[in-house]
Design a protein around this motif. Sequence first.
Motif, short mmCIF file in Angstrom:
data_model
loop_
_atom_site.label_atom_id
_atom_site.label_comp_id
_atom_site.label_asym_id
_atom_site.label_seq_id
_atom_site.Cartn_x
_atom_site.Cartn_y
_atom_site.Cartn_z
N UNK A 94 0.85 -1.19 0.00
CA UNK A 94 0.00 0.00 0.00
C UNK A 94 0.89 1.24 0.00
N UNK A 95 0.72 2.08 -1.02
CA UNK A 95 1.56 3.26 -1.18
C UNK A 95 0.72 4.52 -1.13
N UNK A 96 1.33 5.61 -0.64
CA UNK A 96 0.67 6.92 -0.64
C UNK A 96 0.89 7.59 -1.99
N UNK A 97 -0.08 8.39 -2.41
CA UNK A 97 0.07 9.10 -3.68
C UNK A 97 -0.51 10.50 -3.58
N UNK A 98 -0.07 11.36 -4.50
CA UNK A 98 -0.62 12.70 -4.69
C UNK A 98 -0.90 12.91 -6.18
N UNK A 99 -1.92 13.72 -6.46
CA UNK A 99 -2.21 14.14 -7.82
C UNK A 99 -2.59 15.61 -7.78
N UNK A 100 -2.25 16.33 -8.82
CA UNK A 100 -2.43 17.78 -8.83
C UNK A 100 -3.17 18.21 -10.09
N UNK A 101 -4.16 19.08 -9.92
CA UNK A 101 -4.86 19.67 -11.05
C UNK A 101 -4.36 21.10 -11.24
N UNK A 102 -3.94 21.43 -12.44
CA UNK A 102 -3.46 22.77 -12.75
C UNK A 102 -4.21 23.30 -13.97
N UNK A 103 -4.89 24.40 -13.77
CA UNK A 103 -5.67 25.01 -14.86
C UNK A 103 -6.59 24.01 -15.54
N UNK A 104 -7.21 23.18 -14.72
CA UNK A 104 -8.22 22.25 -15.22
C UNK A 104 -7.71 20.92 -15.71
N UNK A 105 -6.40 20.70 -15.64
CA UNK A 105 -5.83 19.44 -16.12
C UNK A 105 -5.18 18.70 -14.95
N UNK A 106 -5.62 17.47 -14.72
CA UNK A 106 -5.06 16.65 -13.65
C UNK A 106 -3.78 15.96 -14.11
N UNK A 107 -2.76 16.01 -13.27
CA UNK A 107 -1.54 15.25 -13.53
C UNK A 107 -1.76 13.79 -13.13
N UNK A 108 -0.89 12.93 -13.59
CA UNK A 108 -0.96 11.53 -13.19
C UNK A 108 -0.60 11.39 -11.72
N UNK A 109 -1.28 10.49 -11.04
CA UNK A 109 -0.97 10.21 -9.64
C UNK A 109 0.48 9.77 -9.51
N UNK A 110 1.14 10.26 -8.46
CA UNK A 110 2.54 9.95 -8.22
C UNK A 110 2.71 9.38 -6.83
N UNK A 111 3.40 8.26 -6.72
CA UNK A 111 3.68 7.67 -5.40
C UNK A 111 4.64 8.58 -4.65
N UNK A 112 4.32 8.83 -3.38
CA UNK A 112 5.19 9.62 -2.51
C UNK A 112 5.56 8.78 -1.28
N UNK A 113 6.71 9.06 -0.72
CA UNK A 113 7.22 8.37 0.47
C UNK A 113 7.47 6.89 0.22
N UNK A 114 7.65 6.51 -1.03
CA UNK A 114 7.90 5.10 -1.33
C UNK A 114 9.19 4.59 -0.73
N UNK A 115 10.24 5.43 -0.71
CA UNK A 115 11.52 5.00 -0.14
C UNK A 115 11.43 4.83 1.37
N UNK A 116 10.60 5.63 2.03
CA UNK A 116 10.42 5.50 3.48
C UNK A 116 9.59 4.28 3.84
#
Length: 591
Positions: A94-116
């Motif tokens: 189970x991994x944590x992820x973030x995704x960001x919407x900028x000017x109406x366009x969502x970026x692809x979800x990115x795993x964060x803290x995977x190394x930890x």
Amino acid sequence: MIESRATSVVLTMFEPSARGLRRLVAVLSVTAAVLSFNVISITAANADAYWTNAIEMPGLATLNQTAAAPGPIVCTSSGNCVSGGGLTDSSLNEQAFLSQETNGVWSSATVVAGALNVGGVALVTAISCPAVGSCTAVGFYSDNAATKHTFVISQVNGTWGFPTEVPDFTTLLPNDANVVNALSCTSNTTCVGVGTYLDHATSISQPIIFTETNGVWAAPVEALGAASSNPGGLTLVGALDCASAMSCTAAGDFFSLSPPNVFLAPFLIEEKNGVWGGVEAVPGVAALTRVPDIGLTSLSCGAPGDCTAGGIYGDAAGQLQAFIVDEVGGVWGNASQLFATQILGSGLSNSLNGIECPSAGDCTAIGEFADSQGNAQPFVVDETNHSWSPAIEVPGVQSLNNSAGATLTTISCSAVGDCSAGGTYTDANTDTQAFLVNDSNGSWSDPIEIPGTSSLNKGGVSAVSEVSCSGDGSCGVQGTYTDASTNTQLFVVNSSAIAPTSVSSAPRHVTALDKKGEITVRWSVPVSNGGTAITSYTVVSLPKSKTCTTQATSCTFKGLNKKLHFSFEVRATNADGSSVLSAKSNVVRDN
């Protein structure tokens, strides 16, 4: 400042005591997650109902092998949101992820803290954004001993840094787990977080406070008075609202799982002028219930020293009832039953699931009540100048859910009388669907199924996880659905306070008149201009495709081939482009 948190409490932190949770969950089952809080502090303009189609969280289809876990969403302006949660990777970690919407366009979800996350369990639990492109996210990861620790990751000018562990060994031992459930940041270097830690030696958990000052996170500290208030039980802290810098209120519940002393008891912690006070029991709760089960579900502060909290309790007849408790002028009153909900349905059972206070003494609460058939139905109720009006059933919900069950679970208000709320309902096929309802200028609209979710929700279980509305009146939603393999997946959807625009419909009633070698074409304006002004019309001759462009509703052709018969089509143009061609005109010949 806009803040949020995951709407599901991290009970996995207390896995050794899971059996003891059954009684508490059974008593408070109508709320689905008794210790879940919806805490969003927003001061803004108008929330409206122009919703786009829901889409699968971009990138999850590639990263997520089985089930995803819902998390927070925060929107700072129209088309600018941040969301997070959890996913299952190819190794079934189970991994944590973030995704960001900028000017109406969502970026692809990115795993964060995977190394930890060497222990394979991680989740983003809370996000706070003081401004567009300036956010902080927190979550937890597990170490090689499967102990959970808090990580933090910050965004500056739209770019995310690297996740780092929040130092906790100064206060806690390495095997003591800790989780931040709620976060509030007044700048990109100044934040407050509240959560829970679990003493591995005693299995006792206590509320804990995290602070960041000038970009440096201090070691977390146990809330004052927690040890004496909760000597042998567990704690879940999930509510935090900072009405201003150095003025915050946190809330949670102590509970015991040791028979015969199984109980649930809400508490408050306040920061005034930068100094945190001790744990305080919610005043008046003992007089409400004859059974020791009462839990907070929501907290919101309209101004420093002016907050409202609410939740549910079990009455003497074993029914669930909603309660509220108000703070006015820095002093908390006694908790009392929210009698505004008693006029609904049977009046025997109701629960409060969320509160939002855009200003001092002006709040909106949501929840559910049992109708005459025993089905759950959603209600909304307003407080004006610290006085609660009668609750109302959400208009039109019976038509949406065919009189079966429905509930509201999360609310966000951009101003007094301008809110969006989300929840679930049961459709005619007994599938669970996600819906939204909007309050504009104090008037609630009929609920709508979230556009696009019906095609996503092939497994028949969909829900709204969280709603977040920003200062310009736009809103964002994160929710869940089940795919064809019945795995839980995440969707996102946005609204705007400005009506969407499009190309216009086609011009109408096109006629042609041949007179003395000139053909004049006339038409009527389109039924719809698409939401923006029509800037020009283009007339096309058939055959030869000769054109004439004008801002008027007529155009004259000269010099066409006199041996041919002609008809004409017209298209309209606005800021979004050109319409389809109109129906053909009558046929004429240039004599």
